[in-house]
Design an enzyme around this catalytic site. Structure first.
Site, short mmCIF file in Angstrom:
data_model
loop_
_atom_site.label_atom_id
_atom_site.label_comp_id
_atom_site.label_asym_id
_atom_site.label_seq_id
_atom_site.Cartn_x
_atom_site.Cartn_y
_atom_site.Cartn_z
N ARG A 1 0.86 -1.18 0.00
CA ARG A 1 0.00 0.00 0.00
C ARG A 1 0.91 1.24 0.00
NH1 ARG A 1 -2.59 3.12 4.89
NH2 ARG A 1 -3.78 4.63 3.71
N ARG B 1 -10.11 14.74 12.94
CA ARG B 1 -9.88 15.78 11.92
C ARG B 1 -11.13 16.63 11.74
NH1 ARG B 1 -7.96 11.41 7.90
NH2 ARG B 1 -5.91 10.87 8.71
#
Ligand code: ADP
Length: 397
Positions: free
Chosen positions: A90, A241
């Site tokens: 990844r 976030r």
């Protein structure tokens, strides 16, 4: 063929060995505290789990320990490393260079390095993971990189250019890239498969809701817009976030408090979202529990979350000039009935009719829309590792 899937972080390494004959996970594990004292490896195979303490000064030692655990002792699933046919990694950021997964060559590595400034916390350890794997496996075992950003490279400039002076795009690469691409690609393809309709005939909004969350408009198999941007901070509010805010909030806070850009960056990435508004937790389960118990700020931030997801679904239906399917995935999307319920309520004008009983009772991949709903609403468990393994297999074949 057996494919090893690697997700390397700065101090961690996740692995999964997948037998591509039946796409079954043979073993998986997590090496933590690489480069820090007190390293541990958790290895899972055959329905059991083993935890080992081991010092791992670099990713290379993590690879060696992982191979030892896979090929010897109680958790062994292979005789030796020669059984591993390929390795898929990844990689978070592929910039504009990578529009699809790629076989690792010197040129690929140089390409990943050249966009590292866009993901300084992620790409460098992933490059290190690739180099360590090259050392351990040698040149005869092919390796591939699968990028979080690649699926979104089909977005048109209308969706990815920011309305700031154009030279920041040209000189600094400032634009919307989007993330979670492997997950959005996987679940949108699964949705088409589940519905028995070719992707080319579907307009899908995929909602990947986890600690990090992003929503994508998948128009006839291609991402045409997504909620995350230059970085994963944009879009809907997440565990810690902020998601989208007025950009002036940044300079206003700096001006008012004297915080520097690093402190504000930390505030918006690590102290905001569910945690920031509730003051309680970044974990959706804690927020649900607190909201049910009457905590006003937990209830507020949850309502904000439902509202922001709903707004994105509406916006992307407009962007695609239609909507056939909404997909919920990720830890929250797959498990939170409450988030799905309150997101779907009030979207009847789009032809989306949600079924409470189906939402409460389904498991795995399931449809939570009524029989008469024109828009299908699906819950689909994501599987980024399998997608990485499939891409790796396809590339080497
Ligand atoms: P990451 O983005 O780190 O991969 P996940 O996709 O695992 O994270 O999602 C983690 C989130 O999923 C957490 O906020 C967690 O509370 C939420 N979650 C997991 N299980 C449930 C559940 N049964 N009900 C509600 N939320 C859940």
């Amino acid at each position: 063929m057996k494919i090893l899937v690697i997700n390397a972080g700065s101090s961690s390494l996740k692995y999964q060995l997948i037998d591509m004959e039946n796409e079954a996970v043979m073993c998986k594990g997590l090496c933590e505290r690489i480069g820090i004292d007190g390293g541990t490896v958790i290895h899972k195979a055959k329905g059991q789990s083993w935890e080992t303490s081991v010092e791992m000064p670099t990713h290379a030692e993590a690879f060696s320990k992982m191979l030892e655990l896979m090929s010897s002792g109680e958790g062994a699933v292979i005789a030796d490393k020669s059984e591993i046919g390929a390795v898929g990694h990844r990689v978070v950021h592929g910039g504009e260079k990578f529009t699809a997964s790629a076989i690792i060559t010197n040129e690929t590595l140089a390409g990943i390095e050249s966009v590292s400034n866009l993901a300084p916390l992620h790409n460098p350890p992933q490059i290190q993971g690739i180099r360590s794997a090259q050392q351990v496996f040698g040149p005869s075992i092919p390796q591939a990189a699968v990028f979080d950003t690649a699926f979104h490279q089909t977005m048109p400039p209308t969706a990815y250019i920011y309305a700031i002076p154009y030279e920041f795009y040209e000189n600094n690469g400032v634009r919307r890239y989007g993330f979670h691409g492997t997950s959005h690609r996987y679940v949108s393809a699964q949705a088409a498969h589940f519905l028995g309709v070719p992707s080319e005939n579907l307009k899908i909004v995929t909602c990947h809701l986890g600690n990090g969350s992003s929503i994508t408009a998948v128009d006839r198999g291609k991402s045409i817009d997504t909620s995350m941007g230059l970085t994963p901070l944009a879009g809907i509010l997440m565990g810690t976030r902020s998601g989208d805010i007025d950009p002036s909030v940044v300079t206003f806070i700096q001006e008012q408090t004297g915080m520097d850009y690093k402190e504000v960056n930390n505030l918006l990435n690590k102290k905001s979202g569910l945690l920031g508004v509730s003051g309680l937790s970044s974990d959706n389960r804690d927020i649900e529990e607190a909201a049910r118990a009457g905590n006003v700020r937990a209830a507020l931030v949850h309502s904000m979350l439902f509202y922001q997801i709903k707004k994105h679904i509406g916006a992307y239906a407009a962007a695609m000039n239609g909507l056939d399917c909404v997909v919920f995935t990720g830890g929250i999307g797959e498990n939170s009935r409450r988030v799905r319920k309150y997101t779907c309520r009030g979207l009847e004008f789009l032809g989306l009719h949600y079924d409470d009983a189906k939402n409460e009772s389904g498991e795995g991949t399931f449809d939570i829309s009524t029989e008469y709903s024109r828009v299908r609403v699906l819950v689909i468990p994501t599987n980024e590792e399998l997608m990485i393994a499939r891409d790796t297999l396809e590339l080497i074949q």
